[in-house]
Design an enzyme around this catalytic site. Structure first.
Site, PDB file in Angstrom:
ATOM      1  N   THR A 121       0.837  -1.179   0.000  1.00 35.52           N
ATOM      2  CA  THR A 121       0.000   0.000   0.000  1.00 35.52           C
ATOM      3  C   THR A 121       0.883   1.244   0.000  1.00 35.52           C
ATOM      4  OG1 THR A 121      -1.592   1.240   1.283  1.00 35.52           O
ATOM      5  CG2 THR A 121      -0.224  -0.252   2.502  1.00 35.52           C
ATOM      6  N   THR A 122       0.395   2.307  -0.631  1.00 35.89           N
ATOM      7  CA  THR A 122       1.151   3.561  -0.679  1.00 35.89           C
ATOM      8  C   THR A 122       0.733   4.421   0.507  1.00 35.89           C
ATOM      9  OG1 THR A 122       1.207   3.272  -3.063  1.00 35.89           O
ATOM     10  CG2 THR A 122       1.853   5.426  -2.255  1.00 35.89           C
ATOM     11  N   HIS A 123       0.911   3.859   1.701  1.00 38.29           N
ATOM     12  CA  HIS A 123       0.506   4.539   2.921  1.00 38.29           C
ATOM     13  C   HIS A 123       1.707   4.633   3.854  1.00 38.29           C
ATOM     14  CE1 HIS A 123      -3.819   2.765   2.136  1.00 38.29           C
ATOM     15  NE2 HIS A 123      -3.438   3.628   1.214  1.00 38.29           N
ATOM     16  N   ASN A 124       2.777   5.256   3.371  1.00 36.39           N
ATOM     17  CA  ASN A 124       3.934   5.508   4.228  1.00 36.39           C
ATOM     18  C   ASN A 124       3.586   6.703   5.091  1.00 36.39           C
ATOM     19  OD1 ASN A 124       4.804   5.052   1.176  1.00 36.39           O
ATOM     20  ND2 ASN A 124       6.145   3.850   2.475  1.00 36.39           N
TER      21      ASN A 124
END
Lengths: 232, 594
Positions: free
Chosen positions: B519-522
């Site tokens: 997921t691009t949830h850094n």
């Protein structure tokens, strides 16, 4: 030139001049038949076809090479992907943990060339092997167990398998998925997609045949005419 | 020394995504001259994302053509301080954007609110379970801003997006069919929920039977013709199945270009410069304020852009990188556990469950959308009793139907070989008969997961790369195991299911890997708070050390909640902008005492 170039002939082994008799004709398809390969040598193309067809063999549906996967990989290797687009290639290079991903100092095109060459060194005559033996070689390769010198055989396997799968299922504009072989096999209708009135009709198979990005009306007998798209 | 110094602007904004464009919109309307510096190119839904060309899985889904190109600039990664960090040479686990709209053009459109307890996580757990309940190795903390304070801003952003969904708590009144665990809403969703395919319908039915509380995904895939408060026109979703990783040429997925940029681009106070990469934020001699930013323009020249206010609106990771290379704030040191920039980096804990269905159930997975599906939130946040569980946090369980793109969507039952004849048969036999679950879990911060600068590798401008040190904390492994088991129970309770399998990326013994997409949830690394020793910005998003620098985005999250970040981070953005507009502009100063 003694005869016009034919990719199909190369893949069928018809142009092979090695001492071995003709390979069995399983790699018949080549969409760009009269054009020389952009990247692959003829030997590499035959090996790659054998490798891809081990991964996706022929059954009621075409094999990888029959669906144009060798053309696809050839074009990918010659294009931006093969030359490192989207790949950070600054050194130094170190072996990493699997969690750190690809760390070889090779572009995808270099990995392909090097891998095929070392495969031939490790298992000579790979392209003409009996299926069972070839399956064993590919299994060993996938597990990192095939001796390819300092090239980890699973890294080469992963790259070839990724590209084979992509070539079988990507839009036909890239040279693979010929005649929507991959899409027909699973039932994916392609690039054109208006399902607002269909999504909540449960358990009804979608009736339309596949259409790709460059689909031409009349290009395939049973396909519907592509709707004209109005600009928003 | 810069090649050129430009006239001063009121506000310089680093990055042209959701938060940057919104900042420009709001401050331009306050009469302030705003300049956005965007490292990528101009692009537009109408001209860049149109079908059928956009419906190219290879080009956009797998060659990442809309995302950041890591050929020249990436980060380095290691699981722990004892490892040597190595460059992330390809995108994989997460996909930051580049170009107008940033990652906001290729999101799925899953638009969540935080739970009230998420924002007061440490005090909430301390109050409910006792002060020694949160494990010692977690650096979990309160956000310093409450749900009630954010609610009007969360609500406004839902109207900017034309969000589709069913309210589960309207002004404190619980409503069946919505998420009964959510905080009180001041308004219904602006649009009705999406239609549901058979897969998620079966899931919803099973969950209901188990006395769970299923509801439709809150969605920024719009369901009706809609005009947002800025005057943007959105159209109904076509369920085309090209959402995440793609731009939406149908104007049906809310994105920063159509929802914000088009409504501000001609304003006299607005300017955006493309192909402009900010190298560093410059500081005054006393270090107390920023004087502007130095950037490289399209011709490779170094330009100094002076400004009264600097807004940092890059992707979470690159905001932190820019602070570190500019000497803003104090870098975090994991040895001494002092300093704040780079501290409390966290991520998302993802697992998946596959339910294979009888052949007369035809799911048509290609009829999908980024926020299509049914969800249960019974095991998210502190919606369930943690007393005997030995972990904090949780996740939502969704039966989703995002897409059936055939390279990426190849579900096969456990035990299927990974290539060859049997694999080929399994792919075609299951493609139309499969329900796809995600377990989207929280990620707790720890002193050992952090961001700093790499000692070896550099970008094309000679700056050290960002270095990420991250592995799943023990707490999150326990959480993922527990919630994944609950998801398996739902799958097994569904009608028409023939087999169920699960993949837990945070299973015991599995290292976090930058290879498979998660997921691009850094999040985190420049977190919000009320104590300068544990936060980079105060509760208004203003840097403690440099009062004219305001920070936006998921880098503010002190730990990650079990939801997708765009809703919470845009709520924070409007909260910060409210205080900038109504307080700071007239009287520039630190808005909180350190």
């Amino acid at each position: 030139m003694t005869h016009p170039f034919s990719r199909r002939a190369v893949l069928l082994g018809l142009a092979a001049t090695s001492g071995v008799a003709l390979a069995k004709p399983q790699h018949a398809f080549a969409a760009l038949d009269d054009q020389p390969f952009a990247f692959l040598t003829e030997t590499e193309a035959r090996m790659l076809a054998a490798l891809c067809d081990t991964l996706i063999p022929e059954d009621e549906y075409p094999s990888a090479s029959q669906a144009g996967v060798v053309d696809f990989i050839d074009l990918q290797m010659a294009g931006p992907y093969g030359n490192g687009e989207g790949l950070y290639m600054k050194g130094p290079f170190f072996e990493g943990k699997p969690s750190q991903g690809y760390q070889l100092p090779l572009l995808p095109s270099e990995l392909m060339r090097e891998g095929l060459s070392r495969l031939e060194q490790a298992e000579s005559g790979f392209a003409l092997m009996e299926d069972a033996r070839r399956n064993d070689v590919v299994t060993a390769m996938s597990e990192g167990e095939l001796d390819m010198g300092d090239l980890p055989s699973d890294a080469f396997f992963d790259e070839v398998w990724k590209l084979t799968n992509q070539g079988f299922f990507a839009d036909p504009i890239y040279g693979g998925n010929e005649n929507y072989a991959g899409w027909r096999m699973v039932g994916f209708p392609g690039a054109h997609a208006y399902y607002q009135s269909f999504v909540d009709k449960h358990n009804v198979a979608y009736p339309k045949a596949p259409m790709g990005i460059n689909h031409q009306p009349g290009g395939d007998g049973d396909l519907p005419v592509a709707p004209v798209r109005k600009e928003p | 020394m810069a090649d050129k110094t430009l006239p001063k602007t009121d506000v310089v904004i680093i990055g042209g995504g959701w938060t940057g464009l919104t900042t420009a919109y709001e401050l331009a309307h306050e009469g302030r001259k705003c300049v956005i510096l965007e490292r990528g190119d101009h692009r537009h839904d109408a001209t860049s994302f149109g079908a059928p060309e956009e419906h190219d899985e290879l080009k956009y889904g797998l060659r990442y053509t809309h995302m950041m190109n890591v050929r020249e600039n990436t980060l380095t990664f290691r699981n722990s301080r004892g490892d040597r960090a190595l460059p992330m040479r390809r995108l994989g686990s997460f996909l930051p954007g580049e170009g107008l709209g940033g990652a906001g053009i290729h999101w799925n459109g899953q638009l969540w609110r935080p739970l009230p307890s998420d924002l007061e996580m440490r005090s909430h757990y301390d109050n409910r379970y006792g002060s020694d309940f949160i494990p010692d190795d977690l650096s979990v903390q309160d956000w310093g801003v409450t749900y009630d304070e954010l609610e009007p801003h969360l609500d406004f952003f839902e109207r900017i997006c034309g969000a589709a969904g069913t309210a589960g708590n309207l002004d404190g009144e619980q409503r069946e069919g919505g998420n009964i665990f959510e905080g009180p809403r001041s308004n219904e969703y602006p649009n009705p929920a999406m239609k549901q395919p058979v897969s998620s319908t079966l899931f919803g039915r099973a969950a209901q039977e188990m006395d769970l509380h299923p509801f439709p995904f809150p969605s920024a895939n719009v369901t009706k013709a809609y005009e947002n408060p800025y005057g943007a026109q959105l159209h109904p979703c076509t369920y085309c199945g090209f959402c995440e990783r793609f731009g939406c040429g149908y104007f049906a997925k809310a994105d920063p270009i159509i929802c914000v940029y088009d409504r501000i681009k001609e304003h006299e106070n607005f300017e955006i410069r493309f192909k402009s990469t900010v190298l560093r934020v410059e500081k005054s001699e006393d270090g107390k304020t920023a004087t502007g930013v130095t950037y490289v323009d399209a011709d490779g020249r170094e330009i100094f852009q002076p400004a009264d206010i600097v807004c940092m609106n890059a992707y979470a990771l690159w905001n932190v990188h820019l602070m570190l290379v500019s000497g803003l704030g104090t870098p975090y040191d994991p040895e001494t556990r002092t300093g704040t920039v780079g501290r409390n980096y966290s991520y998302q804990t993802i697992s998946a469950v596959d339910a294979f269905l009888e052949k007369d159930i035809v799911t048509n997975p290609f009829m999908g959308a980024g926020a299509l599906g049914m969800v249960v939130d019974d095991y998210n946040g502190d919606n369930f009793d943690h007393s005997d569980l030995g972990f904090v946090g949780g996740g939502y369980i969704a039966c989703k139907q995002y897409h059936g793109r055939p390279i990426s969507y190849q579900p096969v039952p456990d035990g299927t070989p990974s290539w060859g004849a049997e694999w080929k048969r399994a792919v075609r036999e299951n493609y139309l008969h499969h329900a796809d679950f995600v377990i989207h879990g929280s990620s707790m911060s720890t002193p050992e997961n952090f961001l700093d600068l790499d000692p070896t590798w550099t970008d094309q401008h000679g700056r050290p790369l960002l270095r990420m040190t991250f592995n799943f904390p023990e707490n999150d492994r326990k959480m993922a195991k527990y919630v994944t088991e609950r998801a398996v129970e739902i799958a097994e309770n569904m009608d028409h299911v023939t087999s169920v399998s699960a993949t837990n990326l945070a299973a015991e013994g599995e290292d976090y890997s930058v290879v498979p997409y998660q997921t691009t949830h850094n999040v985190g690394g420049a977190v919000i708070g009320t104590d300068p020793s544990t936060s980079v910005v105060n509760r208004y998003g203003q840097m403690w050390d440099h009062h004219n620098v305001f920070v936006f985005g998921a880098c503010l999250f002190p730990q990650n909640l079990g939801y997708n970040p765009t809703g919470p981070l845009m709520g924070l953005a409007y909260w910060t902008l409210e205080h900038l507009k109504n307080d700071y502009l007239e009287n520039p100063r630190p808005l909180m005492d350190a």
